[in-house]
Enzyme design. Structure first.
Site, short mmCIF file in Angstrom:
data_model
loop_
_atom_site.label_atom_id
_atom_site.label_comp_id
_atom_site.label_asym_id
_atom_site.label_seq_id
_atom_site.Cartn_x
_atom_site.Cartn_y
_atom_site.Cartn_z
N ASP A 1 0.80 -1.12 0.05
CA ASP A 1 0.03 -0.09 0.01
C ASP A 1 0.84 1.23 0.03
OD1 ASP A 1 -2.15 -1.74 0.17
OD2 ASP A 1 -1.84 -1.63 2.38
N GLU B 1 -11.29 1.13 -3.96
CA GLU B 1 -10.40 1.48 -2.46
C GLU B 1 -9.28 2.25 -3.02
OE1 GLU B 1 -9.49 -2.15 -0.26
OE2 GLU B 1 -8.93 -3.06 -2.00
#
Length: 545
Positions: A13, A186
């Site tokens: 991420d 997302e």
């Protein structure tokens, strides 16, 4: 050339920012403390871990958080001399339609800190970020989680203004983007270029269908048009590509106007076509034992970070500079990657631990980890078992290579079977191996291997388990691709294997677990009687072969 991944072994991420000549990448740490890893580079090719900003309980209290809860998808940004770090603390995420996801903001004027106490933002969803508009306004983004059974759980992208003076969200909240046909939208980030707001999202889930999507609008609150060639980064159509799971990206512009994307990736290894754990002796049929192709690909180093160079003509959509959508293992650059080797030998002679070590869910404190009482040794006071989500006495570091050897020297004199200390190979509470010294009524001090495989407990006891009742014992674990082997020595010269060759791939996201972290190796002391018996470790040596 820059060789990918640039951040190896459980660094998912990524969020990248440039401040002058310096580049910083923040990555997720989940239940490991301190929270958020920040790496630094001057050339985008070579990176060094420099800090973990969430280092106080006032910023991050994860006691009791579930496996793969904790810090999800941080966003690092910089504006007017201030660093901003937005992060999610996930308290509940599996086994229920509901998710408990609290979003916070901390700030600092120096990347090394001190970082402020957190400002609570909201609990709308996860993967929150902060965008600094050129007009001076600041905008908060987050995915929207919808728990209702008849709705899409990934319900869109929230936009709301953030007031830095009031330290709060203000004004209307708007769902600006429902996502593309890839779904599972997302990880939103906003960028401004050529009169457009570009909205970057992660889609397709965080496994082998993961992807990076792009949409744009002339107004910050939309409507957003999806890239006609969407997704612009993914491995979902290239199952043989060396970098899989490509998604969850972040963009950066260099001082001379070039654009790069950093993104999550995984490097799977193939395992046997059947699962050895599901044996006919245990009543499993051959059909049950057979593994689907996607189950045979396991990323034993977790999700990592790679970088790609972009072509982004004025007024057009960004594209990978090498063409196509599939991320490249090597990209052209004026910089040269130095071959990565994270070998670490520490003799515990310093008053603080090496930065590569982390603990589970809580700060390292003298009450359970002591570097002073016995100079040159690390002392762990035994606490809860390796299945605990509360107070384990454990420190560990990431495994960042497919071929490693880790060893330690331990002095430990248990007087009960409830006292255990040694070397642990750990993914989460349900998947780990633990070579430890302990005590029983027949064998006195001896070695055992504790194994948790998808939550199922088993033990291995050597045929000749007894050891001298005092003195140093040397422990070692070697991990090479899908094989894990423990051994021990009494003189550090003659080593004897302990137990069978184990399956290292149970320490991965792709095994029989739902998780997002990576494999660690480290030191653990447990005292299930509550007496807190200490174990002393003389050194720790992690070697990438």
């Amino acid at each position: 050339m820059i060789c990918n991944p640039i951040l190896r072994g459980f660094n998912p991420d990524p969020s990248i920012v440039r401040v002058g000549e310096d580049y910083y990448i923040a990555t997720s740490t989940f239940e490991w403390f301190p929270g958020v890893q920040i790496h630094h580079s001057r050339d985008l090719a070579n990176w060094e871990l420099v800090t973990r900003p969430l280092n106080r309980p006032s910023q991050l209290d994860m006691i009791g958080n579930p496996d793969s809860g904790g810090v999800w998808a941080p966003c690092l940004s910089h504006c007017d001399g201030v660093f901003y770090l937005v992060y999610t603390d996930v308290k509940q995420w599996t086994g229920t339609r509901h998710k408990i996801t609290h979003n916070y903001l901390v700030t600092a004027t120096d990347i090394h800190g001190p970082w402020s106490d957190p400002i609570y933002l909201d609990s709308s969803g996860f993967d929150a970020s902060l965008f600094h508009d050129r007009n001076g306004r600041k905008w908060y983004l987050s995915m929207i989680w919808d728990h209702r059974a008849d709705k899409n759980q990934f319900a869109g992208t929230l936009l709301q203004e953030y007031d830095p003076q009031g330290k709060t969200l203000v004004g209307p909240r708007k769902n600006i983007f429902l996502g593309s046909e890839l779904k599972l939208t997302e990880g939103p980030h906003l960028y401004q270029k050529d009169g457009y707001y570009y909205l970057l999202t992660a889609e397709g889930g965080t496994s082998y269908d993961h992807a990076v999507s792009m949409a744009r609008s002339t107004a910050i609150d939309g409507p957003y048009e999806i890239d006609p060639n969407n997704p612009f980064i993914t491995s979902r159509y290239a199952p043989q590509a060396p970098l899989q799971k490509a998604g969850h990206a972040s963009l950066v512009e260099t001082a001379d106007g070039q654009w790069y994307a950093v993104h999550l990736c995984g490097r799977p290894i193939e395992v046997a076509s059947s699962d050895k754990a599901l044996s006919p002796e245990n009543g499993h049929s051959s059909a049950q034992r057979a593994l689907a192709p996607e189950q045979r690909r396991r990323c034993i180093l977790g999700r990592e970070t790679a970088i790609q160079k972009l072509d982004w003509p004025d007024g057009d959509w960004p594209r990978l500079a090498h063409g196509g959508r599939t991320p490249a293992l090597n990209i052209e650059s004026s910089a040269q990657s130095t071959p990565q080797n994270h070998t670490l030998r520490t003799d515990f002679d310093s008053p603080s631990l090496n930065i590569n070590f982390q603990s589970l869910r809580r700060p390292i404190e003298k009450s359970w980890l002591d570097l002073e009482s016995r100079p040159g040794w690390l002392r762990l006071y035994g606490q809860e078992p390796s299945t605990s989500t509360f107070r384990q006495s454990l420190i560990a570091r990431r495994i960042q290579s497919f071929d490693t050897e880790t060893s330690t020297a331990i002095e430990f004199s248990p007087n009960s079977f409830k006292q255990l200390a040694g070397l642990i190979a750990y993914y989460d509470t349900a998947n780990h191996y633990f070579l430890h010294l302990t005590h029983d009524e027949e064998n006195g001090r001896h070695l055992r291997i504790l194994k948790y495989d998808a939550g199922v407990y088993s033990e291995f006891v050597p045929a000749e388990p007894s050891l001298p009742q005092s003195g140093i014992v040397y422990l070692r674990v070697s991990i090479k691709m899908a094989t894990l082997q423990f051994s021990y020595s009494l003189d550090q010269v003659s080593w004897r294997e302990v137990g069978p060759a184990y399956d290292s791939t149970i320490l991965s996201d792709d095994y029989n677990t739902l998780g997002f972290t990576g494999a660690f190796v480290g030191l653990s002391a447990q005292d299930l009687s509550g007496q807190g018996l200490p174990a002393d470790f003389d050194w720790f040596h992690y070697r990438e072969k």
